[in-house]
Design an enzyme around this catalytic site. Structure first.
Site, PDB file in Angstrom:
ATOM      1  N   ALA A   1      38.193  23.135  58.467  1.00 30.27           N
ATOM      2  CA  ALA A   1      38.536  23.370  59.828  1.00 30.27           C
ATOM      3  C   ALA A   1      38.135  22.172  60.621  1.00 30.27           C
ATOM      4  O   ALA A   1      38.717  22.101  61.901  1.00 30.27           O
ATOM      5  CB  ALA A   1      37.577  24.581  60.413  1.00 30.27           C
TER       6      ALA A   1
ATOM      7  N   CYS B   1      49.298  16.522  56.661  1.00 34.45           N
ATOM      8  CA  CYS B   1      49.898  15.361  57.502  1.00 34.45           C
ATOM      9  C   CYS B   1      50.320  14.223  56.790  1.00 34.45           C
ATOM     10  O   CYS B   1      50.241  12.998  57.449  1.00 34.45           O
ATOM     11  CB  CYS B   1      48.524  15.124  58.580  1.00 34.45           C
ATOM     12  SG  CYS B   1      47.181  14.475  58.121  1.00 34.45           S
TER      13      CYS B   1
END
Length: 406
Positions: free
Chosen positions: A241, A359
């Site tokens: 996170a 990503c």
């Protein structure tokens, strides 16, 4: 202190100390030179491969790293900053190399940059090497993108974005309309996006950020958070996170019970700080996503695995990401990604979802990881896949898939 020394100090943090760009930029003082210094730092990192290629044509032997930084600053200014006369760039570079205690290299720096003034860049004839230099991309990445994306490779690698940061509005405290009014009133330089605004840094933006009315978050990160929040889950686990942007957004969109985990305690503190600033009620805890937690088995409506990856999709906003990445890193990342996904899948309730995201643009870290997972976990199926290439309604490239447990 000269503007070149300020830029040098930041680049030294990146090239020599191995720090991330956002940390390195903190050494640049907030004065009249800051915008120019930031542009030079970003420019040198974005053009690093091209600058190293040019340097290889101008010198027979690579100088030590500190002198290389001076030369790269000078080369970048000569090639891309028309506002500074070439003689001034050469003189400033000589002063800089003396300022950093390398006066013995001053004649070498002066001679090299004066040759550079007259140097006409000739790209390599080999297709792969030519594209690598032209787009300032490491050769191994260029080869992979060419192989996986064919005719799209050059547009992907050539994409450029401005240096404005992207902010989204904290809907727990205000609205997009109110923030836009504030920007207009205070003369903030902004461009509206689907998920917020692209803004230049100024005192108004910083003040709104500190108060938690806005937060810096890329559009790709926002899209992934929205994918998790799609069906308003009541209990959500964010496995990797830190720094907490997606967890906070999921809470804002759903008001769910959100548990945010990270391996390191200092990163968990970042999540807590982020949530406090935004007024989001989430639970942040230390936890290794590779180790199964028995009490979490089948306990969540939605699980987010925003996995560690090569990060190639963020090169446009984080040009330092390519500096230390190696092709040998990819198999190591895929092993971690597969284990994270398989472990986290156990935490999903029947009928719940797991969102896997990265990503990066590489097939090995994206589609192949998901294909292997689905082959080994037949109770899951892919409901929605989202892939963005740089420039396709997103500044960064990313991949996300929403997997439903039957």
């Amino acid at each position: 202190m000269s503007y070149t020394k300020k830029a040098y100090d930041a680049l030294y943090e990146v090239f020599v100390q191995g720090k991330y760009l956002h940390e390195a930029l903190k050494v640049i003082p907030n004065d009249e030179d800051k915008a120019l210094c930031v542009r030079i730092v970003y420019g040198v990192l974005e053009k690093n491969v091209e600058l190293e290629y040019v340097l290889s044509k101008l010198v027979q032997k690579k100088p030590q790293k500190t002198v290389q930084i001076v030369l790269k600053i000078g080369l970048y200014c000569l090639r891309f900053l028309n506002s500074i006369p070439p003689y001034a760039i050469c003189d400033n570079s000589v002063k800089l190399v003396k300022e950093i205690g390398k006066a013995g290299a001053s004649s070498f720096v002066n001679a090299t940059l004066r040759r550079a003034v007259k140097y006409d860049l000739k790209l390599p004839e080999n297709k792969e090497e030519r594209l690598a230099v032209k787009t300032s991309t490491p050769l191994w990445i260029t080869k992979k993108i060419l192989k996986q994306y064919k005719d799209l490779a050059e547009p992907i690698l050539s994409y450029k974005c401005d240096t404005r940061g992207h902010v989204r509005v904290n809907l727990l405290k205000t609205s997009k309309e109110e923030i836009e009014k504030e920007f207009i009133l205070k003369g903030v330089d902004f461009i509206e996006s689907e998920n917020g605004f692209y803004v230049s840094d100024d005192s108004t933006v910083r003040e709104l950020f500190i108060k938690g009315f806005i937060t810096y978050q890329s559009e790709s990160s926002i899209e992934i958070g929205k994918l998790v929040a799609k069906d308003k889950p009541r209990r959500v686990l964010d496995v990797c996170a830190a720094p907490g942007g997606k967890s906070v957004l999921i809470y804002e969109l759903t008001k769910a019970e959100v548990i945010s985990r990270d391996t390191h305690s200092h990163r968990v503190e970042l999540i807590k700080s982020y949530a406090d600033r935004m007024g989001a009620k989430i639970c942040a805890e230390v936890g290794d996503g590779l180790v199964e937690k028995e009490e979490y088995v089948e306990a969540f409506d939605a699980v987010l695995v925003d996995a560690p990856c090569s990060g190639i999709g963020t090169r446009y906003s984080k040009p330092d990401v390519l500096l230390n990445r190696r092709e040998s890193d990819i198999p190591e990342f895929t092993l971690i990604q597969e284990k994270l996904l398989n472990t986290s899948a156990k935490y999903v309730k029947r009928g719940g979802v797991i969102v896997y995201s990265t990503c990066t643009l590489f097939y090995e870290e994206n589609e192949r990881v998901v294909e292997r997972f689905l082959k080994e976990n037949e109770e899951f199926s892919a409901e929605q896949t989202m892939k963005r290439l740089p420039g396709e309604n997103s500044r960064d490239g990313f991949f996300a898939v929403r997997l439903v447990r039957k």
